[in-house]
Design a protein around this motif. Sequence first.
Motif, mmCIF file in Angstrom:
data_model
loop_
_atom_site.group_PDB
_atom_site.id
_atom_site.type_symbol
_atom_site.label_atom_id
_atom_site.label_comp_id
_atom_site.label_asym_id
_atom_site.label_seq_id
_atom_site.Cartn_x
_atom_site.Cartn_y
_atom_site.Cartn_z
ATOM 1 N N CYS A 332 -11.344 -5.917 10.346
ATOM 2 C CA CYS A 332 -10.240 -6.789 9.949
ATOM 3 C C CYS A 332 -10.340 -7.156 8.469
ATOM 4 C CB CYS A 332 -10.268 -8.052 10.806
ATOM 5 S SG CYS A 332 -8.782 -9.042 10.693
ATOM 6 N N LYS A 333 -9.217 -7.047 7.777
ATOM 7 C CA LYS A 333 -9.049 -7.373 6.361
ATOM 8 C C LYS A 333 -9.644 -6.338 5.413
ATOM 9 C CE LYS A 333 -8.709 -12.349 7.205
ATOM 10 N NZ LYS A 333 -9.239 -13.694 6.884
ATOM 11 N N ASP A 334 -10.301 -5.300 5.940
ATOM 12 C CA ASP A 334 -10.758 -4.204 5.088
ATOM 13 C C ASP A 334 -9.706 -3.112 5.064
ATOM 14 O OD1 ASP A 334 -13.033 -5.493 4.506
ATOM 15 O OD2 ASP A 334 -14.385 -4.185 5.626
ATOM 16 N N SER A 335 -9.473 -2.502 3.914
ATOM 17 C CA SER A 335 -8.494 -1.434 3.791
ATOM 18 C C SER A 335 -9.194 -0.132 3.436
ATOM 19 C CB SER A 335 -7.448 -1.773 2.724
ATOM 20 O OG SER A 335 -6.629 -0.650 2.466
ATOM 21 N N PRO A 336 -9.185 0.870 4.328
ATOM 22 C CA PRO A 336 -9.806 2.154 3.974
ATOM 23 C C PRO A 336 -9.108 2.833 2.814
ATOM 24 C CG PRO A 336 -8.605 2.324 6.056
ATOM 25 C CD PRO A 336 -8.643 0.870 5.692
ATOM 26 N N CYS A 337 -7.838 2.477 2.550
ATOM 27 C CA CYS A 337 -7.133 3.083 1.423
ATOM 28 C C CYS A 337 -7.705 2.639 0.075
ATOM 29 C CB CYS A 337 -5.636 2.748 1.485
ATOM 30 S SG CYS A 337 -4.685 3.840 2.579
ATOM 31 N N SER A 338 -8.499 1.562 0.072
ATOM 32 C CA SER A 338 -9.101 1.130 -1.187
ATOM 33 C C SER A 338 -10.125 2.133 -1.697
ATOM 34 C CB SER A 338 -9.759 -0.245 -1.010
ATOM 35 O OG SER A 338 -10.830 -0.174 -0.075
ATOM 36 N N LEU A 339 -10.591 3.019 -0.799
ATOM 37 C CA LEU A 339 -11.584 4.019 -1.178
ATOM 38 C C LEU A 339 -10.976 5.395 -1.406
ATOM 39 C CD1 LEU A 339 -14.291 3.018 1.474
ATOM 40 C CD2 LEU A 339 -14.099 2.216 -0.883
ATOM 41 N N ILE A 340 -9.657 5.539 -1.222
ATOM 42 C CA ILE A 340 -8.996 6.842 -1.303
ATOM 43 C C ILE A 340 -7.979 6.828 -2.441
ATOM 44 C CG2 ILE A 340 -7.537 8.501 -0.068
ATOM 45 C CD1 ILE A 340 -10.367 8.251 1.043
ATOM 46 N N LYS A 341 -7.966 7.885 -3.245
ATOM 47 C CA LYS A 341 -6.966 8.014 -4.302
ATOM 48 C C LYS A 341 -6.199 9.315 -4.086
ATOM 49 C CE LYS A 341 -6.180 7.731 -9.281
ATOM 50 N NZ LYS A 341 -5.184 6.662 -9.119
ATOM 51 N N CYS A 342 -4.965 9.205 -3.609
ATOM 52 C CA CYS A 342 -4.123 10.379 -3.386
ATOM 53 C C CYS A 342 -3.503 10.811 -4.716
ATOM 54 C CB CYS A 342 -3.017 10.065 -2.375
ATOM 55 S SG CYS A 342 -3.634 9.467 -0.779
ATOM 56 N N ARG A 343 -3.436 12.104 -4.950
ATOM 57 C CA ARG A 343 -2.942 12.638 -6.219
ATOM 58 C C ARG A 343 -1.487 13.090 -6.105
ATOM 59 N NH1 ARG A 343 -6.987 11.106 -9.787
ATOM 60 N NH2 ARG A 343 -9.008 11.428 -8.782
ATOM 61 N N ASP A 358 -0.374 11.198 2.621
ATOM 62 C CA ASP A 358 0.922 11.771 2.960
ATOM 63 C C ASP A 358 1.501 12.365 1.672
ATOM 64 O OD1 ASP A 358 3.163 12.456 4.400
ATOM 65 O OD2 ASP A 358 4.120 10.503 4.161
ATOM 66 N N CYS A 359 1.523 13.693 1.616
ATOM 67 C CA CYS A 359 1.842 14.375 0.358
ATOM 68 C C CYS A 359 3.344 14.549 0.165
ATOM 69 C CB CYS A 359 1.171 15.749 0.327
ATOM 70 S SG CYS A 359 -0.622 15.682 0.516
ATOM 71 N N PRO A 360 3.821 14.466 -1.071
ATOM 72 C CA PRO A 360 5.239 14.736 -1.343
ATOM 73 C C PRO A 360 5.508 16.236 -1.242
ATOM 74 C CG PRO A 360 4.081 14.375 -3.391
ATOM 75 C CD PRO A 360 3.088 14.090 -2.293
ATOM 76 N N MET A 361 6.779 16.584 -1.229
ATOM 77 C CA MET A 361 7.160 17.984 -1.107
ATOM 78 C C MET A 361 6.554 18.803 -2.256
ATOM 79 S SD MET A 361 11.007 19.366 -0.430
ATOM 80 C CE MET A 361 11.116 18.177 0.901
ATOM 81 N N GLY A 362 5.980 19.932 -1.892
ATOM 82 C CA GLY A 362 5.380 20.804 -2.884
ATOM 83 C C GLY A 362 3.889 20.682 -3.018
ATOM 84 N N TRP A 363 3.277 19.688 -2.334
ATOM 85 C CA TRP A 363 1.842 19.476 -2.420
ATOM 86 C C TRP A 363 1.229 19.380 -1.030
ATOM 87 C CZ3 TRP A 363 -0.361 20.002 -7.072
ATOM 88 C CH2 TRP A 363 0.465 19.877 -8.202
ATOM 89 N N LYS A 364 -0.056 19.740 -0.930
ATOM 90 C CA LYS A 364 -0.778 19.684 0.339
ATOM 91 C C LYS A 364 -2.243 19.411 0.036
ATOM 92 C CE LYS A 364 -1.878 24.624 0.527
ATOM 93 N NZ LYS A 364 -1.856 25.836 1.352
ATOM 94 N N GLY A 365 -3.076 19.444 1.099
ATOM 95 C CA GLY A 365 -4.495 19.187 0.953
ATOM 96 C C GLY A 365 -4.846 17.757 1.269
ATOM 97 N N ALA A 366 -6.148 17.490 1.450
ATOM 98 C CA ALA A 366 -6.605 16.160 1.838
ATOM 99 C C ALA A 366 -6.185 15.094 0.842
ATOM 100 C CB ALA A 366 -8.127 16.171 2.006
ATOM 101 N N THR A 369 -3.807 17.731 -3.693
ATOM 102 C CA THR A 369 -4.170 18.394 -4.950
ATOM 103 C C THR A 369 -3.817 19.880 -4.952
ATOM 104 O OG1 THR A 369 -6.410 18.731 -4.053
ATOM 105 C CG2 THR A 369 -6.050 16.791 -5.452
ATOM 106 N N GLU A 370 -3.311 20.408 -3.828
ATOM 107 C CA GLU A 370 -3.004 21.838 -3.740
ATOM 108 C C GLU A 370 -1.494 22.036 -3.694
ATOM 109 O OE1 GLU A 370 -5.241 23.709 -0.535
ATOM 110 O OE2 GLU A 370 -6.539 21.932 -0.478
#
Length: 414
Positions: A332-343, A358-366, A369-370
């Motif tokens: 509770c109150k911890d955000s796992p997104c604080s450790l992730i930087k989506c490109r 969740d990648c925008p159109m034209g991109w993929k990968g964890a 970045t691809e």
Amino acid sequence: QITFGSIFLGGVPVYEEVNGCAGKIVGYKGCIRDFQVNNKELFIIDEALGGRNIENCNVPICDYHPCRNGGTCTSDAENWFCECPKLYSGKLCQFTTCDENPCGNGATCFPKSRQDAVCLCPYGRSGILCSDAINISQPSFSGTDVFGYTSFLAYSTIPNITFYYEFRVKFQLANHHSALQDNLIFFTGQKGQGLNGDDFLVLGLHNGRVVYSYNLGSGTATISSKPLDLTLSIHVIHLGRYLQKGWLKVDDHRNKTVTSPGRLVGLNVFSQFYLGGYHEYIPELLPNGSRFKNSFQGCIFDVQVRTSMNQEFKSPGTPEGHPNSGRSVGQCKDSPCSLIKCRNGGKCIESGSTVYCDCPMGWKGAFCTEMVSVCEPEHDPPHLCKQGGTCVPLPDGYTCHCPLGTTGTYCEQG
């Protein structure tokens, strides 16, 4: 004036002759659940004067046709499972198989697309691949994710719950409207499959109220609280039951009571104690009266139970406070997104301990970045190769390699 003798349900004791009419009378074959005379419900087993060749009606799970995507349901007296066709998996054959599973530590792999997978993390794990260990003292539940899975914790069966129990629960709602609509807080049942007629105990939220229900085998008893005061950050529930009589107290509301119908006084449950959600959350497979459509959204903590007035309150689980399993449960109150930087414009999505980009159109990968190749299925617009033509990417577009018997820029000619 007409005077009736006994009322026979399903058949009659003598088949050779009834009221002077000769010939064999075929008795009813099937299940009878409700029986009313002059708008009064009669409890079929408890109030019967006698009977013969009667057994409890358990409709096989396969009669509900739970398997999806062409799966075949197989069942015996105790268990059931779906035999899935190729490319599908899950208990109900509801998911496409992850061909190359990158997830670790027993995580559930779900194909986000034909190229990317999402790892739904088990209890105690977090991160893109569920490789990070997390300590959970106040579990955070995220409801049902976009893939149809729920977050939940499962504890060992609570012993000695038959005639008496008391529960104390604290919870904090997520900051959105759907957390109050129709959400399961906890559940335990006779078989854990939720057949109609099963004993069960359930607590949930419905239209802004706390709802507590139980069934001892002869009908469901239900108590609903007053609407929750949403200015409170934490809500406290105290509920219990002794034989047929149950009670519920929420926050500073007055205590409310109910008495279950029929004559049965014991709650017989054999399933695990589920907190926040259900392992395979299919509301139709939960008993009538406990079918909350969604799992909990928010934090549930300080869950305690006792099964005798002389006992101390204890946390569920063996050892105490330890769940057997769980999925997508965070702290509770911890955000796992604080450790992730989506490109590249990707958006971080979190569901309890589960996190992905969740990648925008034209991109993929964890981490988005691809680039998506012009020949890949995700590309928009899709390539135009026809009749089985193979798309081959070029520096400035693509070309189509045509199979035997076709020609043209897009293999469109025979």
